[in-house]
Design a protein around this motif. Structure first.
Motif, mmCIF file in Angstrom:
data_model
loop_
_atom_site.group_PDB
_atom_site.id
_atom_site.type_symbol
_atom_site.label_atom_id
_atom_site.label_comp_id
_atom_site.label_asym_id
_atom_site.label_seq_id
_atom_site.Cartn_x
_atom_site.Cartn_y
_atom_site.Cartn_z
ATOM 1 N N LEU A 114 0.992 -1.261 0.012
ATOM 2 C CA LEU A 114 -0.165 -0.043 0.113
ATOM 3 C C LEU A 114 1.157 1.217 0.047
ATOM 4 C CD1 LEU A 114 -2.832 1.258 0.335
ATOM 5 C CD2 LEU A 114 -2.403 1.001 2.687
ATOM 6 N N SER B 23 -6.935 1.146 2.527
ATOM 7 C CA SER B 23 -6.975 2.194 1.436
ATOM 8 C C SER B 23 -8.344 2.901 1.359
ATOM 9 C CB SER B 23 -6.683 1.315 0.304
ATOM 10 O OG SER B 23 -6.927 2.284 -1.090
ATOM 11 N N GLU C 266 -7.475 -3.558 1.113
ATOM 12 C CA GLU C 266 -8.347 -2.568 0.329
ATOM 13 C C GLU C 266 -9.166 -1.644 1.248
ATOM 14 O OE1 GLU C 266 -12.003 -2.871 -3.039
ATOM 15 O OE2 GLU C 266 -11.202 -4.834 -2.129
#
Length: 222
Positions: free
Chosen positions: A56, A219, A216
């Protein structure tokens, strides 16, 4: 009485008893081997995933330009923009416990009169996050120091232990760096020299433990 009957039954059916004991032994051994293999596979998968480095990257919002750090494409760094301390703190607050992270400064400097790219990261943390970073020399950040990419070192005739002038300041070359990426042509400054690259950060580089859905989720939270 029960014990005598049981013992008599075992003696009269030796073959069946042997087969039953053998079956239990094989089953127990198989289950133990499978559990051991499962744990070994999980450890190996974790090691392999970590070898790929950060999963990330946070960078400034806006028009992006290619940013390569650690030998991989990080997505981009915005022209004239930077991540502030406040923005970094907000992003890091979304990270789960155990997340490794590196704050990256990026810019251009003049080394021995030659313009070249530069980044500033905590050396040990960056090397732990990027296992493919190979260094020759020490990775101890002793004051104002730098690591020099092998290609840049060959081009400018720089060797380990030498003092070099970077933007008018004399820095100690603590080691050579080989990554197979853009860093081979750059200079990596210690955090003590980060002021040479201006304020703010070009990127926040992190490795979130967990599955792809966990990454995810972080994020989206950011």
């Amino acid at each position: 009485m029960f014990r005598r009957i049981l013992w008599k039954s075992i003696l009269e059916r030796k073959t069946r008893t042997f087969v039953a004991v053998l079956a239990v032994t094989v089953a127990a051994t198989t289950i133990s081997a499978v559990l051991h293999l499962q744990g070994d596979v999980q450890r190996r998968m974790t090691h392999e995933v970590r070898a790929y480095g950060p999963n990330l990257t946070v960078y400034p919002r806006g028009e992006s330009h290619p940013l390569v750090v650690g030998g991989i494409e990080l997505g981009g760094a915005s022209s004239g923009r930077a991540l502030t301390e406040e923005a970094i703190a907000v992003a890091e607050a979304c990270f789960p416990a155990g997340t490794s992270r590196v704050r990256v400064r990026s810019g251009e400097v003049v080394v021995k009169g030659v313009p070249c790219g530069a980044i500033s990261v905590p050396w040990k943390e960056a090397i732990e996050l990027c296992p493919w970073w190979a260094t020759e020399g020490t990775t101890e950040e002793r004051g104002e120091a730098c690591l020099v990419g092998v290609d840049l070192a060959a081009r400018l005739f720089i060797s380990r232990g030498q003092d070099v002038e970077v933007n008018g300041r004399v820095l100690r070359v603590e080691g050579m760096l080989a990554t197979g990426g853009a860093e081979d042509r750059q200079i990596v400054l210690s955090p003590a020299c980060a002021g040479l690259l201006g304020d703010g950060y070009a990127a926040l580089w992190a490795r979130v433990e967990g599955s792809a859905s966990d990454v995810e989720a972080v994020s989206l939270a950011i």
